[in-house]
Design an enzyme around this catalytic site. Structure first.
Site, PDB file in Angstrom:
ATOM      1  N   HIS A 170      -6.548   0.462  -1.572  1.00 19.30           N
ATOM      2  CA  HIS A 170      -5.869   1.301  -2.757  1.00 19.30           C
ATOM      3  C   HIS A 170      -6.143   2.438  -1.900  1.00 19.30           C
ATOM      4  O   HIS A 170      -7.112   2.649  -0.515  1.00 19.30           O
ATOM      5  CB  HIS A 170      -7.004   1.711  -3.734  1.00 19.30           C
ATOM      6  CG  HIS A 170      -8.284   1.991  -3.186  1.00 19.30           C
ATOM      7  ND1 HIS A 170      -9.075   3.656  -3.143  1.00 19.30           N
ATOM      8  CD2 HIS A 170      -9.695   1.223  -3.528  1.00 19.30           C
ATOM      9  CE1 HIS A 170      -9.851   3.448  -3.154  1.00 19.30           C
ATOM     10  NE2 HIS A 170     -10.723   2.169  -3.072  1.00 19.30           N
TER      11      HIS A 170
ATOM     12  N   CYS B 212     -14.284  -1.885  -0.729  1.00 21.45           N
ATOM     13  CA  CYS B 212     -12.839  -1.675  -0.728  1.00 21.45           C
ATOM     14  C   CYS B 212     -11.620  -1.557   0.611  1.00 21.45           C
ATOM     15  O   CYS B 212     -12.720  -0.722   1.271  1.00 21.45           O
ATOM     16  CB  CYS B 212     -11.976  -0.510  -1.674  1.00 21.45           C
ATOM     17  SG  CYS B 212     -12.756  -1.318  -3.500  1.00 21.45           S
TER      18      CYS B 212
END
Length: 424
Positions: A349, A368
């Protein structure tokens, strides 16, 4: 002695006759005994002698025609049967005659079930799948030399509590990446796993041999030995209707999906260089700086399949069991251009503004892959669910294969062995 006279019963044997006449007289006596002197032998007049009776018995009497037997009709399922598999046909058979009429109807009302009569008229077989949890009535007529016969029977199909359905993780007509793993989820535990596997057919996608792996009694996955061919069509079928999966559970529908693959996409995230390199159809398309999980929340390694994507996704620290005051706590925010890699919460992301200065330099995320805006948008817009993102060099094990779709980390020769464990 006159031949017409009978010997006196009280006298002794008659006097001997000359030889030439004795032979003649014996023949005459024989005739007389059979005709006029029966009383002298102790048999009432007019009744046959024992010899005559035996001779009469030896003459066969005329045979009587056999009585025709009625047709013998058998029905499957039997009368009063319960839990009949709706996928199995109803069969009516007549021995010694022919069926003249068969009607199978739902007992509570509805259209008759269609069926076919064999060429010899002796077997009727239903040709439609029956409804589940439904009572049925069967009425039949048959004819034979003995005349017509009729009969009825009743049965009930598998109850709703014993129905099994299945879901598949691709939509009909969808486009997926070449690393898409097929996952079947059943509503009830499966005991007859081999029969379920045999009921699955996969065509297309390069027609590469594949294998199954059961993650539980209700979840099984399938993948080819190599990733699907790019820009190909794949059709998946599961013949579940009427299939006995074990424990008295029966499949209540068939499943069929057709989907396609797009271009070949692959991304490699290297912790050593803190970069993500994206390939499209075997050619490097873009390279972007990234940040990965910090030492307390390192990113897992291995090949991970993109599970879902969204332009915006709400991130909350509570999803990681973090509470306010925890050093790893972060304020809730909407992440942009998100691609999910694991069920437990690893994503690609757009990094937060506070992480932009360290992209390509340090790891500050909670596992992430944080990217610059243009990098996250590229992965979101060009890549799709089913494409593979591989993370290397973090020194951390792979994610469990069922934490998302980590199936490509398992060698195909070990894929069917649920006990085999890799680096996770």
């Amino acid at each position: 002695m006159p031949l017409s006279s009978c010997p006196d019963p009280g006298s002794s044997a008659p006097p001997a006759l000359p030889a030439p006449r004795r032979l003649f007289a014996l023949g005459a006596v024989t005739v007389l005994l059979a005709t006029g002197c029966a009383q002298a032998s102790g048999t009432p007049a007019g009744e046959p002698t024992a010899a005559a009776s035996a001779a009469a018995r030896a003459v066969p009497s005329p045979s009587r025609p056999a009585t025709p037997a009625p047709a013998e009709v058998t029905v499957a399922p039997t009368d009063a049967a319960v839990e009949h598999n709706p996928g199995e046909p109803v069969v009516v058979r007549a021995d010694g005659g022919e069926l003249t009429d068969v009607v199978l109807v739902p007992a509570l009302g509805g259209e008759p079930v269609p069926g076919e009569l064999s060429a010899d008229g002796r077997t009727w077989t239903s040709t439609a799948v029956l409804a589940f949890d439904t009572p049925y009535e069967l009425h039949w007529s048959a004819a034979s030399g003995a005349g017509p016969t009729t009969g009825t029977s009743a049965f009930t199909t598998v109850l709703a509590d014993h129905e099994v359905d299945a879901r598949l993780n691709v939509v009909d007509g969808g486009v997926y990446g070449t690393g898409q793993v097929l996952e079947f989820t059943f509503s009830e535990p499966v005991a007859n796993k081999e029969q379920v596997e045999e009921a699955v057919t996969v065509d297309g996608g390069g027609d590469r041999a594949g294998a199954f792996r059961w993650y539980s009694d209700t979840v099984v996955r399938y993948r080819p030995a190599e990733k699907w061919a790019p820009r190909s069509e794949i059709t998946v079928s599961l013949k579940l209707l009427g299939l006995d999966v074990g424990h008295g559970m029966v499949g209540n529908h068939d499943l069929r999906r057709s989907f396609s693959t797009g271009a070949e996409h692959y991304a490699r995230v290297d912790n050593e260089t803190k970069t993500l390199t994206a390939w499209v159809d075997g050619e490097v398309a873009r390279t972007f700086p990234v940040t990965l999980g910090n030492p307390d929340w390192p990113s897992t390694t291995g090949q991970k399949v993109i599970m879902e994507q969204a332009p915006q996704y709400l991130f909350q620290a509570s999803s990681l069991d973090l509470q306010p005051g925890d050093p790893h706590w972060y304020d809730t925010f909407w992440a942009s251009n998100v691609s999910r890699l694991t069920a437990s919460g690893e994503f690609v992301h757009q990094a937060l503004p506070s992480a932009m200065p360290v992209l390509g330099v340090a790891n500050v995320s909670h596992g992430c892959v944080g990217m610059p805006p243009e990098g996250a948008k590229f992965i979101h817009d060009v890549f799709r669910p089913g494409d593979v993102v591989e993370v290397v060099g973090t020194g951390y094990p792979q994610a469990d294969p069922d934490d998302g779709y980590g199936d490509w980390n398992i060698p195909i020769e070990h894929y069917a062995d649920e006990e085999w464990k890799g680096n996770w």
